[in-house]
Motif scaffolding. Structure first.
Motif, PDB file in Angstrom:
ATOM      1  N   ARG A 174      -1.758  17.431  -0.152  1.00 22.37           N
ATOM      2  CA  ARG A 174      -1.970  18.875  -0.083  1.00 22.37           C
ATOM      3  C   ARG A 174      -3.327  19.259  -0.695  1.00 22.37           C
ATOM      4  O   ARG A 174      -4.050  20.092  -0.150  1.00 22.37           O
ATOM      5  N   VAL A 175      -3.650  18.620  -1.786  1.00 21.98           N
ATOM      6  CA  VAL A 175      -4.922  18.914  -2.462  1.00 21.98           C
ATOM      7  C   VAL A 175      -6.095  18.459  -1.593  1.00 21.98           C
ATOM      8  O   VAL A 175      -7.105  19.154  -1.461  1.00 21.98           O
ATOM      9  N   LEU A 176      -5.936  17.309  -0.965  1.00 19.84           N
ATOM     10  CA  LEU A 176      -6.993  16.797  -0.092  1.00 19.84           C
ATOM     11  C   LEU A 176      -7.188  17.714   1.109  1.00 19.84           C
ATOM     12  O   LEU A 176      -8.315  17.988   1.522  1.00 19.84           O
ATOM     13  N   ALA A 177      -6.081  18.207   1.661  1.00 19.40           N
ATOM     14  CA  ALA A 177      -6.174  19.125   2.795  1.00 19.40           C
ATOM     15  C   ALA A 177      -6.882  20.415   2.378  1.00 19.40           C
ATOM     16  O   ALA A 177      -7.686  20.977   3.140  1.00 19.40           O
ATOM     17  N   MET A 178      -6.604  20.896   1.186  1.00 17.72           N
ATOM     18  CA  MET A 178      -7.251  22.108   0.709  1.00 17.72           C
ATOM     19  C   MET A 178      -8.753  21.915   0.523  1.00 17.72           C
ATOM     20  O   MET A 178      -9.552  22.814   0.764  1.00 17.72           O
TER      21      MET A 178
END
Lengths: 263, 516, 220
Positions: free
Chosen positions: B205-209
């Motif tokens: 999720r953090v990488l996608a953000m």
């Protein structure tokens, strides 16, 4: 029923027990087995390696031999009603490749245009062992006893070319004393693939390593399958790694413990 | 002079290095197999997606009927391709779009470059374009061609972005960075993404953000987008792009100019046909009942009030690049039915272990093994030289013919049969090129011819079996541990049992010889 | 140049197909033995339950309400979100935002300066729209650029999207949805908030499109 055995070249030369057990089993069930002595090979290795021209005379020969076997005795044949082979892969070749080769070669002017139809007629009467037992002869309990822990590898061509589905498993479940253990990721290929195992030896070996790991998790005494070729591959790996599990053809289990006495 | 397979007059794809890798499959596969991290990443990803696909396919009791319809529609498309393409062109043009035709990669790249240039002015030239993930533009090497002309192509799909940032190449049709795990992706972002938060974790999720933040301004300022297309409807002129992240919507909606590059085979005849493919594709590709976003547009799109809605400069580039050469082979043309779902990659035991780079083509896996040789052409080299032959020629052999791909294919492409067909084509080409007429084309060919001579006669066969018995001399404890080349490739990892003392044939003659 | 490429490609295709002149073949019949309907009327209670189940499964938030409670339900959802400034299409039914304590900018409205610039859309707290059709089996909502859906950028740039779905817009399956749509309109099929499966093929919600999708389902 009068049944012709197509032993397959591999079983004939290297794994005769698979073909012998097929004979013993069918005779015990009250059927008459004939072995058309002119038979050799289905030609699958040639076809799958790209050598269809070279395969053509082998295919023609196979069709000649089993067409004769299927012909009524009055017309000089053996009068068999069916052909059986202890190999899903070879039956797959007969059923799905012979007519293809015949048509391709006819287009190139190398084969008789009638060959494809003759090949299809032979293919329509050719069965893998579990198909013959369950579909044609209508038996699932063949009366065998085999008190061992066994896991079953459903070979790719039995599974996906012939769609034998759970017929081998139904036969195995009916064997007395047999402890059938499910093989994890059973439907994954063992990596044999004929000449693939040599042309792409590294990939083939990686696939085999996973299959062997799966076999080991079952802690079976025996891994069985309906194809001597896949068993040769799995067995070759088990042997190299000195894993104690033995490879035994489905026909040998269905023939029952001690079937060799009938030899 | 090079001889290509295919019909005379129907050229194969332009050679741009996107279809023909540097090494043959066995050589590249050996390298990949040695990478244990890669094996782990692929094993994890493919088993995840296989389970997801099986679950959502299992929800539909009419899956086989949908597959049959999909196959029939695609076969119909191929049979009527000229008429359907002209119909598509008429409908796109009537609704304000422009249609261009490209014979090969170079021509397609030139067309796109000219369109990008035309979207700018001398004072304010366009220096970058945003891109939606597209196999066709990868195949033609569009990004490289634009870069040569000083135009940056920004990949906006997350996986494509990962590949682009790390100067890598895609290894999967749907998830080009499938060979990377979360920790590697985090490192790529830290190393290559401007202004990235140094405290970035490896949580997906953090990488996608991080990708969202990085691309946001680019999207909002983009003037030109380049896309592919999943489907084009001849009857209506409608184009469809199926995606997940919303990067596709950004590209297809915000810029003034949209250029869509599409292979000529991606057509569907009617609007209604979408009811089949919108069910087949998402379930086969990402294992979802439906992907998050599907965009459809026709020409220069307008709202029901007649207001502009999205790019008013729309250009559709129809690409051949070896497709007509593929179409010419009746036994091979089914490869053009592919809807690029990747289900065959995810179920393939070979792909799972080697990954996509080993195929050396933007189209890896089982479908790549049948599509690439037809698009790019085989040379007939290396029938028995897996290490020294042509990389493309080695692809039809990169399969154990296990058949899992056929079962997974949403449009029932019979990949195993096609592989066997292409192997035959390859051998026949090699034989046609042999240097000395009358001699076998290779050592393998000689062995195969000899084996065939033996196998067509039972007498010869049983004589050969006697020779095989000599193998018993090589065996110890009933097993053979080493054989000479080429069979040494077997015995490096596998034993061979000793040949039996008595063949079946002899046993039969001895015990039942009076019969038959 | 393009003309010759066109003729050349078409010639190649005919050659490949072995067609030398003559009429085009007739379309081949397609076996359509798959389900073309789930067998329930649009808005049937079973379909509404299925739609909700599928929307929730793909991480959308769903509120169900009666026709006279749309305004209150929308207002409550926006309040929970803390949304202050909202974008809306020009044809949004008047009642939907009546009870909400928000400032509204309307796309395409003269008083708001016509089509809203992207920067404005990027700065609002969310967008409220209707839809054209919803597909229960796949949890999909289709937007068609009609006056209550607005143009596509409107529902793309804001990070929060609230869609009001009327029960009679809910059909069973994809084959039931397509005949209700006009291919000449730009269409966006939305199934949950934006998501990606690009990292280890695990689905993660929220990338470039709206990260929050709220559906108000109007029953009865």
């Amino acid at each position: 029923m009068r049944i012709a055995l197509f032993a397959t070249c591999l079983a004939d030369a290297m794994f005769p027990r698979a073909a012998q057990a097929t004979v013993v089993l069918l005779e015990r069930l009250g059927h008459e087995v004939v072995f058309p002595s002119g038979q050799t090979c289905c030609g699958q290795m040639h076809v799958n390696t790209g050598y269809q021209r070279e395969a053509l005379p082998v295919v023609e020969h196979h069709v000649d031999v089993f067409e004769t076997a299927l012909r009524p005795r009055a017309q000089g044949g053996d009068g068999v009603e069916a052909v059986v082979a202890p190999s899903g892969s070879c039956v797959g070749s007969v059923r799905h490749q012979h007519a293809v080769v015949a048509r391709r070669m006819a287009e190139q002017g190398r084969a008789d245009t009638g060959l494809a139809a003759r090949a299809e007629a032979v293919a329509a009467k050719t069965y893998e062992l579990s198909e013959l037992l369950v579909d044609v002869l209508g038996v699932t309990d063949v009366g065998a006893r085999y008190p061992h822990r066994v896991t079953y590898h459903p070979t790719c061509h039995s599974l996906r070319m012939l769609r034998v589905d759970d017929k081998p498993l139904r036969l195995l479940r009916a064997v007395h004393g047999l402890d059938l253990v499910e093989l994890p990721d059973a439907e994954q290929c063992c990596g044999f693939g004929g000449t693939f195992s040599v042309k792409n030896a590294d990939t083939s070996t990686a696939m085999l390593a996973d299959k062997i790991r799966a076999v080991q998790t079952t802690r079976s005494e025996v891994v069985t399958a309906g194809d001597s070729s896949c068993l040769m591959h799995i067995g070759g790996g088990l042997s190299r790694l000195r894993v104690g599990t033995k490879t035994v053809h489905l026909a040998e289990i269905l023939a029952g413990e001690g079937w060799e006495a009938a030899l | 002079m090079t001889t290509f397979l295919g019909m005379p007059g129907l050229p194969v794809a332009t050679e741009r290095g996107t279809l023909r890798g540097p090494d043959t499959f066995p050589v590249a596969a050996r390298r990949a197999l040695a990478d244990t991290q890669l094996r782990k990443n692929l094993g994890h990803a493919t088993s995840t997606i296989r389970a997801k696909r099986a679950r959502v396919v299992g929800e539909l009791d009419d899956w086989e009927e949908l597959r049959a319809a999909g196959a029939a529609i695609k076969a119909d498309v191929m049979a009527r391709l000229p008429e359907l393409l002209v119909q598509l062109e008429e409908n796109v043009t009537a609704r304000g779009g422009h249609v261009h035709w490209a014979r090969d990669a170079d021509e397609a790249n030139r067309i796109v470059l000219d369109l990008v240039r035309a979207a700018g002015t001398p004072d304010d030239p366009v220096t970058s374009v945003v891109k939606v993930k597209s196999m066709a533009t990868q195949e033609i090497g569009l990004n490289e061609a634009l870069a040569e002309a000083g135009i940056a192509a920004v990949e906006t799909d997350l996986a494509e972005l990962i590949v682009q940032l790390s100067d890598d190449t895609p290894s999967h049709i749907l998830v080009p960075a499938i060979h990377r795990n979360r920790a590697e992706i985090r490192q790529i972002f830290l190393d290559h993404m401007p202004d990235v938060d140094p405290g970035l974790t490896d949580e997906p999720r953090v990488l996608a953000m991080a990708a969202r933040a990085y691309l946001r301004r680019t999207f909002l300022a983009a003037r030109v987008a380049v896309s592919g297309a999943n489907f084009a409807i001849a009857e209506t002129g409608t184009l469809a792009v199926v995606e997940s992240e919303g990067n596709g919507r950004m590209c297809l909606t915000l810029p003034q100019t949209l250029v869509t590059v599409m292979g000529i085979e991606k057509l569907l005849p009617t609007w209604r046909d979408l009811e089949v493919f919108l069910q087949l594709l998402p379930r086969s590709s990402t294992g979802e009942r439906m992907n998050p976003y599907t965009s459809m547009w026709t020409g220069a799109p307008r709202t029901s009030d007649g207001a502009p809605d999205g790019p008013q400069e729309f250009h559709l580039v129809l690409l051949d690049n070896g497709r007509t050469a593929t179409l010419a082979d009746e036994a091979g043309r089914q490869a053009l039915h592919c809807i690029r779902c990747s289900a065959c990659l995810n179920v393939c035991p070979v792909y799972e272990r080697t990954g996509g780079h080993a195929y050396g083509s933007v189209y890896p896996g089982p479908i790549g093994a049948v599509l690439t040789p037809q698009l790019a052409g085989m040379h007939g080299h290396g029938a028995d030289a897996p290490a020294g032959g042509d990389p493309v020629d080695s692809l039809p052999y990169a399969s154990s013919l296990c058949g899992a791909c056929f079962d997974a294919c949403p449009v029932r492409i019979d990949i195993p049969s096609m592989l066997v067909h292409l192997r035959a084509k390859h051998v026949e080409t090699a034989q046609a090129q042999r240097r000395v007429p009358g001699l076998p084309a290779s050592a393998e060919n000689a062995a195969m011819s000899a084996a065939a001579w033996v196998m067509q006669d039972a007498g010869r066969f049983s004589f050969a079996e006697r020779g095989l018995q000599l193998g018993r001399l090589l065996a110890r404890d009933g097993r053979i541990r080493s054989l000479p080349p080429p069979l040494s490739a077997w015995t490096t990892s596998r034993d061979v049992p000793a040949p039996p003392a008595e063949t079946f044939r002899k046993w039969w003659a001895r015990t039942r010889g009076d019969r038959s | 140049m393009t003309t010759s490429a066109r003729d050349e490609v078409l010639r190649r295709i005919r050659t490949a197909l072995g067609r030398t002149g003559g009429a085009a073949p007739q379309p081949s019949p397609v076996p359509r033995d798959y389900r073309t309907s789930l067998g329930q009327e649009p808005g049937a209670p079973g379909l509404l339950d299925l739609l909700v189940d599928r929307l929730v499964d793909y991480k959308a938030t769903v509120h169900r309400c009666a026709p006279d409670a749309v305004g209150a339900t929308v207002a409550a959802a926006l309040a929970a979100r803390g949304a202050r400034r909202l974008a809306a299409p020009s044809g949004l039914p008047a009642g939907w935002l009546a009870a909400a304590d928000v400032e509204t900018v309307t796309d395409g409205a003269a008083q708001d300066g016509g089509a809203l610039p992207v920067a404005t859309l990027d700065a609002v707290d969310g967008v409220v729209t209707g839809c054209a059709v919803a597909v229960a089996q796949t949890g999909t909502i289709v937007l068609d650029s009609s006056p209550d859906c607005g143009r596509r950028a409107l529902t793309l740039v804001p990070d929060y999207h609230l869609i009001v779905v009327r029960a009679d817009q809910v059909v069973g399956s994809v084959p039931e949805a397509l005949p209700r749509l006009d291919p000449d309109r730009p269409l966006t099929w939305v199934s949950g908030p934006s998501a990606t499966s690009d990292i280890e093929l695990d689905r993660v919600e929220g990338v470039h499109g709206p990260r929050t999708l709220v559906v108000v389902l109007v029953e009865g």
